[in-house]
Write a protein that holds these residues in place. Structure first.
Motif, mmCIF file in Angstrom:
data_model
loop_
_atom_site.group_PDB
_atom_site.id
_atom_site.type_symbol
_atom_site.label_atom_id
_atom_site.label_comp_id
_atom_site.label_asym_id
_atom_site.label_seq_id
_atom_site.Cartn_x
_atom_site.Cartn_y
_atom_site.Cartn_z
ATOM 1 N N PHE A 52 0.881 -1.166 0.000
ATOM 2 C CA PHE A 52 0.000 0.000 0.000
ATOM 3 C C PHE A 52 0.918 1.214 0.000
ATOM 4 O O PHE A 52 1.699 1.388 0.937
ATOM 5 C CB PHE A 52 -0.900 0.028 1.245
ATOM 6 C CG PHE A 52 -1.876 -1.115 1.301
ATOM 7 C CD1 PHE A 52 -3.154 -0.976 0.792
ATOM 8 C CD2 PHE A 52 -1.504 -2.332 1.848
ATOM 9 C CE1 PHE A 52 -4.052 -2.035 0.839
ATOM 10 C CE2 PHE A 52 -2.386 -3.392 1.902
ATOM 11 C CZ PHE A 52 -3.664 -3.250 1.394
ATOM 12 N N VAL A 53 0.834 2.019 -1.041
ATOM 13 C CA VAL A 53 1.683 3.211 -1.122
ATOM 14 C C VAL A 53 0.861 4.399 -0.645
ATOM 15 O O VAL A 53 -0.224 4.661 -1.157
ATOM 16 C CB VAL A 53 2.200 3.431 -2.558
ATOM 17 C CG1 VAL A 53 3.071 4.670 -2.621
ATOM 18 C CG2 VAL A 53 2.985 2.208 -3.018
ATOM 19 N N GLY A 54 1.385 5.092 0.354
ATOM 20 C CA GLY A 54 0.625 6.165 0.998
ATOM 21 C C GLY A 54 -0.242 5.566 2.091
ATOM 22 O O GLY A 54 -0.287 4.346 2.282
ATOM 23 N N PHE A 55 -0.922 6.419 2.810
ATOM 24 C CA PHE A 55 -1.783 5.938 3.894
ATOM 25 C C PHE A 55 -3.230 6.192 3.518
ATOM 26 O O PHE A 55 -3.730 7.302 3.590
ATOM 27 C CB PHE A 55 -1.436 6.612 5.220
ATOM 28 C CG PHE A 55 -2.340 6.165 6.343
ATOM 29 C CD1 PHE A 55 -2.368 4.843 6.730
ATOM 30 C CD2 PHE A 55 -3.158 7.066 6.992
ATOM 31 C CE1 PHE A 55 -3.214 4.407 7.753
ATOM 32 C CE2 PHE A 55 -3.995 6.657 8.026
ATOM 33 C CZ PHE A 55 -4.025 5.330 8.406
ATOM 34 N N ASN A 56 -3.906 5.126 3.080
ATOM 35 C CA ASN A 56 -5.322 5.173 2.746
ATOM 36 C C ASN A 56 -6.036 4.276 3.752
ATOM 37 O O ASN A 56 -6.112 3.059 3.564
ATOM 38 C CB ASN A 56 -5.540 4.696 1.307
ATOM 39 C CG ASN A 56 -6.988 4.779 0.883
ATOM 40 O OD1 ASN A 56 -7.897 4.591 1.679
ATOM 41 N ND2 ASN A 56 -7.202 5.044 -0.395
ATOM 42 N N GLN A 57 -6.540 4.895 4.818
ATOM 43 C CA GLN A 57 -7.094 4.126 5.934
ATOM 44 C C GLN A 57 -8.261 3.250 5.503
ATOM 45 O O GLN A 57 -8.347 2.090 5.917
ATOM 46 C CB GLN A 57 -7.514 5.068 7.055
ATOM 47 C CG GLN A 57 -8.030 4.337 8.279
ATOM 48 C CD GLN A 57 -8.311 5.267 9.439
ATOM 49 O OE1 GLN A 57 -7.730 6.343 9.530
ATOM 50 N NE2 GLN A 57 -9.190 4.861 10.321
ATOM 51 N N SER A 58 -9.144 3.738 4.668
ATOM 52 C CA SER A 58 -10.304 2.929 4.285
ATOM 53 C C SER A 58 -9.881 1.722 3.448
ATOM 54 O O SER A 58 -10.402 0.623 3.633
ATOM 55 C CB SER A 58 -11.350 3.770 3.547
ATOM 56 O OG SER A 58 -10.826 4.287 2.351
ATOM 57 N N LEU A 59 -8.920 1.898 2.550
ATOM 58 C CA LEU A 59 -8.428 0.785 1.740
ATOM 59 C C LEU A 59 -7.728 -0.254 2.622
ATOM 60 O O LEU A 59 -7.933 -1.462 2.456
ATOM 61 C CB LEU A 59 -7.473 1.308 0.669
ATOM 62 C CG LEU A 59 -7.001 0.318 -0.377
ATOM 63 C CD1 LEU A 59 -8.181 -0.220 -1.181
ATOM 64 C CD2 LEU A 59 -6.003 0.995 -1.296
ATOM 65 N N ILE A 60 -6.945 0.221 3.573
ATOM 66 C CA ILE A 60 -6.250 -0.686 4.488
ATOM 67 C C ILE A 60 -7.248 -1.432 5.368
ATOM 68 O O ILE A 60 -7.134 -2.641 5.566
ATOM 69 C CB ILE A 60 -5.205 0.086 5.321
ATOM 70 C CG1 ILE A 60 -4.045 0.504 4.401
ATOM 71 C CG2 ILE A 60 -4.712 -0.740 6.493
ATOM 72 C CD1 ILE A 60 -3.076 1.475 5.023
ATOM 73 N N ASN A 61 -8.261 -0.721 5.881
ATOM 74 C CA ASN A 61 -9.301 -1.381 6.685
ATOM 75 C C ASN A 61 -10.015 -2.473 5.886
ATOM 76 O O ASN A 61 -10.251 -3.565 6.409
ATOM 77 C CB ASN A 61 -10.320 -0.371 7.191
ATOM 78 C CG ASN A 61 -9.949 0.227 8.526
ATOM 79 O OD1 ASN A 61 -9.301 -0.428 9.341
ATOM 80 N ND2 ASN A 61 -10.331 1.449 8.746
ATOM 81 N N LYS A 62 -10.358 -2.185 4.634
ATOM 82 C CA LYS A 62 -11.029 -3.174 3.791
ATOM 83 C C LYS A 62 -10.148 -4.410 3.618
ATOM 84 O O LYS A 62 -10.640 -5.537 3.694
ATOM 85 C CB LYS A 62 -11.377 -2.581 2.424
ATOM 86 C CG LYS A 62 -12.553 -1.667 2.441
ATOM 87 C CD LYS A 62 -12.836 -1.130 1.049
ATOM 88 C CE LYS A 62 -13.929 -0.075 1.106
ATOM 89 N NZ LYS A 62 -14.165 0.528 -0.205
ATOM 90 N N TYR A 63 -8.859 -4.193 3.396
ATOM 91 C CA TYR A 63 -7.962 -5.335 3.220
ATOM 92 C C TYR A 63 -7.838 -6.130 4.520
ATOM 93 O O TYR A 63 -7.892 -7.367 4.513
ATOM 94 C CB TYR A 63 -6.593 -4.875 2.737
ATOM 95 C CG TYR A 63 -5.642 -6.029 2.546
ATOM 96 C CD1 TYR A 63 -5.823 -6.926 1.499
ATOM 97 C CD2 TYR A 63 -4.603 -6.265 3.436
ATOM 98 C CE1 TYR A 63 -4.975 -8.008 1.328
ATOM 99 C CE2 TYR A 63 -3.753 -7.356 3.274
ATOM 100 C CZ TYR A 63 -3.943 -8.213 2.218
ATOM 101 O OH TYR A 63 -3.103 -9.301 2.066
#
Length: 77
Positions: free
Chosen positions: A62-73
């Motif tokens: 994950f490049v950058g901090f995308n909290q919603s994308l990380i939560n989904k993963y």
């Protein structure tokens, strides 16, 4: 528990946000500061990435901090 590695640099606000997010949600992570360790910088570059934070969760980048994308993963593992 997923294996999490965060490539960070000094004075990087998204890096701080990522570290805070994982700590607040009780995920253990390894921080690899590319500004302070040439080996970590070389690792990041060899993976084809040039920016921080670059976050690996079970080797998925994950490049950058995308909290919603990380939560989904994280919800899928």
């Amino acid at each position: 528990m997923p294996k999490i590695i965060i490539y960070t640099s000094n004075n990087c606000s998204p890096c701080k946000m990522a570290k805070h997010f994982f700590a607040a949600n009780q995920y253990e992570f390894e921080e690899r500061n590319v500004a302070e360790n040439k080996q970590y910088r070389d690792e990041l570059l060899n993976m084809g990435y040039r920016s921080t934070p670059t976050i690996l969760i079970n080797n998925k980048p994950f490049v950058g901090f995308n909290q919603s994308l990380i939560n989904k993963y994280l919800d899928t593992i």
